[in-house]
Design a protein around this motif. Structure first.
Motif, PDB file in Angstrom:
ATOM      1  N   ARG A 105      58.733 -69.911 -34.860  1.00 35.75           N
ATOM      2  CA  ARG A 105      59.833 -70.635 -34.243  1.00 35.75           C
ATOM      3  C   ARG A 105      61.112 -70.409 -35.036  1.00 35.75           C
ATOM      4  NH1 ARG A 105      60.923 -74.181 -30.407  1.00 35.75           N
ATOM      5  NH2 ARG A 105      62.395 -75.901 -30.727  1.00 35.75           N
ATOM      6  N   PRO A 106      62.224 -70.115 -34.358  1.00 35.75           N
ATOM      7  CA  PRO A 106      63.493 -69.988 -35.067  1.00 35.75           C
ATOM      8  C   PRO A 106      63.955 -71.341 -35.600  1.00 35.75           C
ATOM      9  CG  PRO A 106      63.846 -69.942 -32.702  1.00 35.75           C
ATOM     10  CD  PRO A 106      62.358 -69.924 -32.907  1.00 35.75           C
ATOM     11  N   THR A 107      64.962 -71.315 -36.438  1.00 33.09           N
ATOM     12  CA  THR A 107      65.482 -72.538 -37.026  1.00 33.09           C
ATOM     13  C   THR A 107      66.848 -72.862 -36.451  1.00 33.09           C
ATOM     14  OG1 THR A 107      66.620 -71.433 -38.856  1.00 33.09           O
ATOM     15  CG2 THR A 107      64.270 -71.971 -39.166  1.00 33.09           C
ATOM     16  N   THR A 108      67.232 -74.117 -36.595  1.00 34.63           N
ATOM     17  CA  THR A 108      68.575 -74.500 -36.157  1.00 34.63           C
ATOM     18  C   THR A 108      69.642 -73.864 -37.051  1.00 34.63           C
ATOM     19  OG1 THR A 108      68.351 -76.561 -37.409  1.00 34.63           O
ATOM     20  CG2 THR A 108      67.874 -76.649 -35.045  1.00 34.63           C
ATOM     21  N   THR A 109      69.294 -73.529 -38.275  1.00 34.02           N
ATOM     22  CA  THR A 109      70.226 -72.774 -39.123  1.00 34.02           C
ATOM     23  C   THR A 109      70.532 -71.423 -38.492  1.00 34.02           C
ATOM     24  OG1 THR A 109      69.521 -73.860 -41.164  1.00 34.02           O
ATOM     25  CG2 THR A 109      70.516 -71.668 -41.378  1.00 34.02           C
ATOM     26  N   GLN A 110      69.493 -70.738 -38.021  1.00 38.06           N
ATOM     27  CA  GLN A 110      69.710 -69.442 -37.364  1.00 38.06           C
ATOM     28  C   GLN A 110      70.528 -69.604 -36.090  1.00 38.06           C
ATOM     29  OE1 GLN A 110      65.439 -68.494 -37.323  1.00 38.06           O
ATOM     30  NE2 GLN A 110      65.898 -66.625 -38.475  1.00 38.06           N
ATOM     31  N   LEU A 111      70.279 -70.661 -35.353  1.00 38.82           N
ATOM     32  CA  LEU A 111      71.050 -70.908 -34.133  1.00 38.82           C
ATOM     33  C   LEU A 111      72.514 -71.169 -34.458  1.00 38.82           C
ATOM     34  CD1 LEU A 111      71.144 -71.295 -31.069  1.00 38.82           C
ATOM     35  CD2 LEU A 111      70.506 -73.697 -31.429  1.00 38.82           C
ATOM     36  N   GLY A 112      72.775 -71.966 -35.464  1.00 43.34           N
ATOM     37  CA  GLY A 112      74.158 -72.233 -35.853  1.00 43.34           C
ATOM     38  C   GLY A 112      74.902 -70.973 -36.249  1.00 43.34           C
ATOM     39  N   ARG A 113      74.242 -70.100 -36.998  1.00 39.98           N
ATOM     40  CA  ARG A 113      74.885 -68.858 -37.439  1.00 39.98           C
ATOM     41  C   ARG A 113      75.181 -67.932 -36.272  1.00 39.98           C
ATOM     42  NH1 ARG A 113      70.724 -67.935 -42.487  1.00 39.98           N
ATOM     43  NH2 ARG A 113      71.761 -69.311 -44.010  1.00 39.98           N
ATOM     44  N   ILE A 114      74.236 -67.823 -35.342  1.00 38.85           N
ATOM     45  CA  ILE A 114      74.430 -66.883 -34.244  1.00 38.85           C
ATOM     46  C   ILE A 114      75.522 -67.381 -33.293  1.00 38.85           C
ATOM     47  CG2 ILE A 114      72.752 -67.694 -32.500  1.00 38.85           C
ATOM     48  CD1 ILE A 114      71.763 -64.795 -32.311  1.00 38.85           C
ATOM     49  N   LEU A 115      75.619 -68.697 -33.120  1.00 41.52           N
ATOM     50  CA  LEU A 115      76.702 -69.232 -32.287  1.00 41.52           C
ATOM     51  C   LEU A 115      78.053 -69.094 -32.982  1.00 41.52           C
ATOM     52  CD1 LEU A 115      75.158 -72.438 -30.671  1.00 41.52           C
ATOM     53  CD2 LEU A 115      75.556 -70.198 -29.624  1.00 41.52           C
ATOM     54  N   ARG A 116      78.082 -69.282 -34.282  1.00 42.77           N
ATOM     55  CA  ARG A 116      79.322 -69.058 -35.033  1.00 42.77           C
ATOM     56  C   ARG A 116      79.817 -67.635 -34.811  1.00 42.77           C
ATOM     57  NH1 ARG A 116      78.005 -68.591 -41.044  1.00 42.77           N
ATOM     58  NH2 ARG A 116      77.269 -66.592 -40.191  1.00 42.77           N
ATOM     59  N   ASP A 117      78.894 -66.666 -34.895  1.00 44.45           N
ATOM     60  CA  ASP A 117      79.276 -65.266 -34.703  1.00 44.45           C
ATOM     61  C   ASP A 117      79.699 -65.003 -33.261  1.00 44.45           C
ATOM     62  OD1 ASP A 117      78.655 -64.876 -37.350  1.00 44.45           O
ATOM     63  OD2 ASP A 117      76.687 -63.963 -36.950  1.00 44.45           O
ATOM     64  N   LEU A 118      79.011 -65.601 -32.306  1.00 37.82           N
ATOM     65  CA  LEU A 118      79.371 -65.411 -30.902  1.00 37.82           C
ATOM     66  C   LEU A 118      80.780 -65.923 -30.633  1.00 37.82           C
ATOM     67  CD1 LEU A 118      78.567 -64.734 -27.929  1.00 37.82           C
ATOM     68  CD2 LEU A 118      77.790 -67.115 -27.748  1.00 37.82           C
ATOM     69  N   HIS A 119      81.093 -67.095 -31.144  1.00 35.55           N
ATOM     70  CA  HIS A 119      82.388 -67.709 -30.859  1.00 35.55           C
ATOM     71  C   HIS A 119      83.540 -67.016 -31.574  1.00 35.55           C
ATOM     72  CE1 HIS A 119      80.147 -71.692 -29.782  1.00 35.55           C
ATOM     73  NE2 HIS A 119      80.027 -70.764 -28.854  1.00 35.55           N
ATOM     74  N   ARG A 120      83.241 -66.146 -32.529  1.00 38.32           N
ATOM     75  CA  ARG A 120      84.281 -65.359 -33.200  1.00 38.32           C
ATOM     76  C   ARG A 120      84.613 -64.072 -32.443  1.00 38.32           C
ATOM     77  NH1 ARG A 120      82.085 -65.918 -39.490  1.00 38.32           N
ATOM     78  NH2 ARG A 120      82.977 -67.994 -39.894  1.00 38.32           N
ATOM     79  N   LEU A 121      83.798 -63.725 -31.463  1.00 36.62           N
ATOM     80  CA  LEU A 121      84.047 -62.503 -30.694  1.00 36.62           C
ATOM     81  C   LEU A 121      85.203 -62.713 -29.720  1.00 36.62           C
ATOM     82  CD1 LEU A 121      80.403 -61.424 -29.775  1.00 36.62           C
ATOM     83  CD2 LEU A 121      81.922 -60.317 -31.424  1.00 36.62           C
ATOM     84  N   PRO A 122      85.878 -61.628 -29.341  1.00 37.10           N
ATOM     85  CA  PRO A 122      86.881 -61.761 -28.285  1.00 37.10           C
ATOM     86  C   PRO A 122      86.203 -62.024 -26.939  1.00 37.10           C
ATOM     87  CG  PRO A 122      86.525 -59.448 -28.822  1.00 37.10           C
ATOM     88  CD  PRO A 122      85.741 -60.248 -29.841  1.00 37.10           C
ATOM     89  N   VAL A 123      86.963 -62.503 -26.006  1.00 34.81           N
ATOM     90  CA  VAL A 123      86.438 -62.678 -24.654  1.00 34.81           C
ATOM     91  C   VAL A 123      86.311 -61.297 -24.019  1.00 34.81           C
ATOM     92  CG1 VAL A 123      86.941 -63.614 -22.365  1.00 34.81           C
ATOM     93  CG2 VAL A 123      87.407 -64.974 -24.422  1.00 34.81           C
ATOM     94  N   PRO A 124      85.187 -60.976 -23.377  1.00 34.14           N
ATOM     95  CA  PRO A 124      85.005 -59.650 -22.769  1.00 34.14           C
ATOM     96  C   PRO A 124      86.104 -59.331 -21.756  1.00 34.14           C
ATOM     97  CG  PRO A 124      82.940 -60.855 -22.804  1.00 34.14           C
ATOM     98  CD  PRO A 124      83.998 -61.826 -23.213  1.00 34.14           C
ATOM     99  N   PRO A 125      86.419 -58.041 -21.594  1.00 32.15           N
ATOM    100  CA  PRO A 125      87.536 -57.633 -20.732  1.00 32.15           C
ATOM    101  C   PRO A 125      87.157 -57.522 -19.264  1.00 32.15           C
ATOM    102  CG  PRO A 125      86.615 -55.714 -21.798  1.00 32.15           C
ATOM    103  CD  PRO A 125      85.845 -56.896 -22.338  1.00 32.15           C
ATOM    104  N   PHE A 126      86.415 -58.486 -18.753  1.00 28.93           N
ATOM    105  CA  PHE A 126      86.133 -58.530 -17.317  1.00 28.93           C
ATOM    106  C   PHE A 126      86.023 -59.984 -16.890  1.00 28.93           C
ATOM    107  CE2 PHE A 126      81.801 -59.202 -18.647  1.00 28.93           C
ATOM    108  CZ  PHE A 126      81.556 -58.254 -19.627  1.00 28.93           C
TER     109      PHE A 126
END
Length: 298
Positions: A105-126
């Motif tokens: 099972r993944p951890t909430t620490t891993q979930l927090g990190r992956i969402l942090r990285d997702l929210h740092r990405l630009p919005v896709p160009p479509f």
């Protein structure tokens, strides 16, 4: 009378498989929620959508997953070598994905990190959906639910949804809109056999306030058995604790209502939703903010 959602999805799977020359014998039904998800031999996952707006939504979902994968973001990937577009059969929309072998099972620490990285990405160009009304699908489900809800339940839910929608519109978000996963619950994080994680189930992808992705973990403590330590670890990994945000209580109530919609939509034809819906409706009607809710067994 039509059969269950699982039976219908299984029939669609085999018919689509025959048309594509795909071996669907021995397919394993992994879950039925917003999609019926099947694992096939050959490391392919087939998702058969149950939502009425799937045909307009899923081409964008595939595009976002490809865009993320091209940037090295840890996401599930469409099985484009098999079929690079949604297939429509008997009113159902079918997509094909590469299977991710998971272990533990993944951890909430891993979930927090992956969402942090997702929210740092630009919005896709479509073109992407803007999350301006998170209860829109619940509202439509209530309007169509005459065979599932009583008139009193429908009236109460409609009034409550209107109230929560007005409160949602009054929220002041802490930053600009970001790329949202849309259903960032820990069960949509897969822990690979090498220990790394990938994010799956992008059906709710949108552009909107980051708080919507964050609230799912806090709601998991309220309803689904996560602990305070799980939530603390998530907040530390993401770098922000939603509990100190002034809109927290409103957002939790909106998320409570959101989590009822799928079961209103599926209750007529899915045994689990038929059992779970009364539990959730009773909690909402009585204002019980700590009653335990359950997810369909995998």
């Amino acid at each position: 009378m039509r059969g269950s959602l699982a039976d219908e999805a299984t029939a669609v799977l085999h018919e689509v498989g025959r048309g594509m020359g795909l071996d669907t014998e021995g397919a394993r039904l992994m879950r039925v929620r917003s999609n019926a998800v099947f694992k096939l031999r050959g490391e392919i996952v087939v998702r058969i959508a149950t939502a009425p707006d799937a045909l307009t939504r899923l081409p964008v979902v595939l595009s976002v997953a490809r865009w993320l994968a091209e940037r090295g973001f840890p996401t599930v990937r469409p099985a484009d070598e098999l079929c690079d577009h949604p297939v429509v059969h008997s009113g159902r929309v079918v997509t094909f994905w590469r299977y991710v072998p998971a272990s533990g099972r993944p951890t909430t620490t891993q979930l927090g990190r992956i969402l942090r990285d997702l929210h740092r990405l630009p919005v896709p160009p479509f073109a992407l959906k803007r999350l301006v009304d998170p209860l829109a699908e619940v509202r439509r489900a209530v309007d169509r639910s005459r065979d599932v809800l009583t008139p009193c339940q429908r009236a109460w839910l409609s009034e409550r949804i209107a109230e929560l929608t007005e409160r949602w519109e009054d929220l002041e978000n802490a930053g600009p809109p970001v790329l949202l996963h849309g259903d960032a619950w820990i069960d949509n994080l897969l822990r690979r056999t090498d220990g790394h994680v990938v994010l799956c189930d992008w059906d709710g992808v949108a552009v909107g306030p980051r708080e919507w992705d964050l609230v799912h973990t806090y709601h998991g403590q309220r309803r689904f058995g996560l602990t305070a330590a799980d939530v603390d670890a998530f907040a530390a990994a993401y770098g922000r604790d939603l509990r100190v945000w002034p809109g927290y209580s409103t957002l939790m109530e909106v998320r409570d209502m959101y989590a009822v919609g799928i079961h209103i939509r599926n209750a007529a034809r899915d045994p689990f939703s038929r059992r779970e819906l009364p539990r959730r409706l009773d909690s909402l009607a009585t204002g019980d903010g700590s009653a335990r809710w359950y997810l369909a067994p995998a």
